[in-house]
Design an enzyme around this catalytic site. Structure first.
Site, PDB file in Angstrom:
ATOM      1  N   SER A   1       3.230 -23.629   8.884  1.00  0.00           N
ATOM      2  CA  SER A   1       4.462 -24.209   8.367  1.00  0.00           C
ATOM      3  C   SER A   1       5.645 -23.650   9.149  1.00  0.00           C
ATOM      4  CB  SER A   1       4.627 -23.880   6.881  1.00  0.00           C
ATOM      5  OG  SER A   1       5.939 -24.214   6.485  1.00  0.00           O
TER       6      SER A   1
ATOM      7  N   ASP B   1       8.532 -28.843   6.839  1.00  0.00           N
ATOM      8  CA  ASP B   1       9.097 -28.943   5.490  1.00  0.00           C
ATOM      9  C   ASP B   1      10.516 -29.472   5.543  1.00  0.00           C
ATOM     10  OD1 ASP B   1       7.019 -27.852   3.756  1.00  0.00           O
ATOM     11  OD2 ASP B   1       7.295 -26.008   4.914  1.00  0.00           O
TER      12      ASP B   1
ATOM     13  N   HIS C   1       6.345 -32.927   5.340  1.00  0.00           N
ATOM     14  CA  HIS C   1       6.349 -32.778   3.876  1.00  0.00           C
ATOM     15  C   HIS C   1       7.771 -33.019   3.396  1.00  0.00           C
ATOM     16  CE1 HIS C   1       5.738 -29.698   0.332  1.00  0.00           C
ATOM     17  NE2 HIS C   1       5.931 -30.927  -0.097  1.00  0.00           N
TER      18      HIS C   1
ATOM     19  N   MET D   1      10.451 -33.011   0.862  1.00  0.00           N
ATOM     20  CA  MET D   1      10.910 -32.500  -0.443  1.00  0.00           C
ATOM     21  C   MET D   1      12.337 -32.985  -0.632  1.00  0.00           C
ATOM     22  SD  MET D   1       9.212 -28.746  -0.105  1.00  0.00           S
ATOM     23  CE  MET D   1       9.086 -28.945   1.674  1.00  0.00           C
TER      24      MET D   1
HETATM   25  C1  DX5 Z   1       7.431 -24.586   0.265  1.00  0.00           C
HETATM   26  C2  DX5 Z   1       6.883 -25.276   1.476  1.00  0.00           C
HETATM   27  C3  DX5 Z   1       5.785 -24.571   2.155  1.00  0.00           C
HETATM   28  C4  DX5 Z   1       6.162 -23.215   2.696  1.00  0.00           C
HETATM   29  C5  DX5 Z   1       4.960 -22.343   2.616  1.00  0.00           C
HETATM   30  O1  DX5 Z   1       8.354 -25.416  -0.351  1.00  0.00           O
HETATM   31  O2  DX5 Z   1       6.392 -26.561   1.117  1.00  0.00           O
HETATM   32  O3  DX5 Z   1       5.204 -25.369   3.179  1.00  0.00           O
HETATM   33  O4  DX5 Z   1       6.624 -23.232   4.019  1.00  0.00           O
HETATM   34  O5  DX5 Z   1       5.325 -21.048   2.975  1.00  0.00           O
HETATM   35  P1  DX5 Z   1       4.403 -19.794   2.651  1.00  0.00           P
HETATM   36  O6  DX5 Z   1       3.110 -19.994   3.365  1.00  0.00           O
HETATM   37  O7  DX5 Z   1       5.215 -18.676   3.166  1.00  0.00           O
HETATM   38  O8  DX5 Z   1       4.231 -19.760   1.150  1.00  0.00           O
HETATM   39 ZN    ZN Z   2       5.282 -27.708   2.680  1.00  0.00          ZN
END
Ligand code: DX5
Ligand code: ZN
Length: 226
Positions: free
Chosen positions: A11, A38, A69, A71
Site C-alpha cells: 500500500s 488508497d 481503493h 475511500m
Molecule cells: C487504510 C487503507 C490501507 C492502509 C493499510 O484506510 O485502506 O490500505 O494503507 O495500511 P497498514 O498496512 O499500515 O495497516
Molecule cells: Zn486500502
C-alpha cells in the site's frame, strides 16, 4: 488455496511520497504482485491522500497492476477517470455509493476488475445481491482512513461467508484483506480465505527496506503454511 496464489499488494500510503518511483521499484524488485493505491477524500474517511494524477504518475513507472481503493463518497463520479489513468482494479465502498449495483457495473464497463470494499461494521450479507458483479471483495480489517492501525481479527469470519456466497453461484471471487497486516496477522488472514494481501506499514517501514518487507511476509507464509 496454495500459497503460490497469494498476492502481496504493498500500500503506497505508507511509502515515502518524495521518493515514490524508487519505493515502487524497490517493492517490484522485491516480488510485489500488485500496487495498492488508497484514495481518500476527507469526507468518507477523515483523511485526504492522493488522486487521479498520482495514479497516472505511478502508471508511468511500473508494469504492476494498480489496485485503486476508493475511500470517497459517490465514487461513481470518478470511476472513469481512475480507469483512464491506468487503474486495473477499482474497489468502492458499500457504504459510499447510493446506487452500488450501477457503480459496480460502471467499473466493469470501464475495463477494470470490480472490487467491493466492506467497512468493519458492514456484514458480508450486505454483499449478497451484488456478489455476481464482483471480482474481489476488500474485507477491511481496520476502519479506513489511516495506515498503521491494529488488525481486527473479528473480521476474519466474513471471508468464508463471502466465498460461500460466490461459490453458491458457481463463481470464485478473490478476497482482499486490508489493514493491520503484519508477519503474524498475515497467517490468520490467509487461513481465513484471503488471497490478496494489502500491507503498508509492515513493508515500507521494514528496518531492512521495503523489498525485505515483502520478502518477510512471503517467508512467514512459507514457514507457517507449507
Ligand atoms: C487504510 C487503507 C490501507 C492502509 C493499510 O484506510 O485502506 O490500505 O494503507 O495500511 P497498514 O498496512 O499500515 O495497516
Ligand atoms: Zn486500502
Amino acid at each position: 488455496m496454495g500459497i503460490q496464489n497469494i498476492q502481496i499488494a504493498p500500500s503506497l500510503l505508507a511509502a515515502d511520497f518524495a521518493r515514490l518511483q524508487e519505493e515502487i521499484q524497490t517493492v517490484e524488485a522485491g516480488g510485489a504482485n500488485l500496487l495498492h493505491i488508497d484514495v481518500m477524500d476527507g469526507r468518507f474517511v477523515p483523511n485526504i491522500s492522493m488522486g487521479v494524477v498520482v495514479v497516472e504518475a505511478v502508471r508511468r513507472v511500473t508494469k504492476l497492476p494498480l489496485d485503486v481503493h476508493l475511500m470517497i463518497v459517490e465514487p461513481e463520479r470518478y470511476v472513469q477517470a481512475f480507469a483512464a489513468a491506468g487503474a486495473n482494479m477499482i474497489s468502492v465502498h458499500y457504504e459510499a455509493s447510493p446506487n452500488l449495483h450501477r457503480t459496480l457495473q460502471m467499473i466493469g464497463d470501464a475495463g477494470a476488475r470490480v472490487g467491493l470494499a466492506l467497512n468493519p461494521h458492514t456484514s458480508a450479507e450486505m454483499a449478497r445481491e451484488v456478489i455476481d458483479l464482483v471480482d474481489y471483495v476488500n474485507v477491511m480489517t481496520v476502519n479506513p482512513g489511516f495506515g498503521g492501525q491494529q488488525f481486527l481479527p473479528t473480521m476474519l469470519p466474513k471471508m468464508a461467508r463471502l466465498l460461500a456466497m460466490s461459490n453458491e453461484q458457481g463463481r470464485q471471487i478473490d478476497i482482499e484483506v486490508d489493514g493491520g497486516i503484519t508477519e503474524e496477522t498475515i497467517v490468520a488472514a490467509v487461513e481465513a480465505g484471503a488471497n490478496i494481501i494489502v500491507a503498508g506499514t509492515v513493508i515500507f517501514q521494514h528496518p531492512h527496506g521495503a523489498a525485505a518487507g515483502v520478502a518477510a511476509l512471503r517467508t512467514r507464509l512459507q514457514l507457517e503454511m507449507d
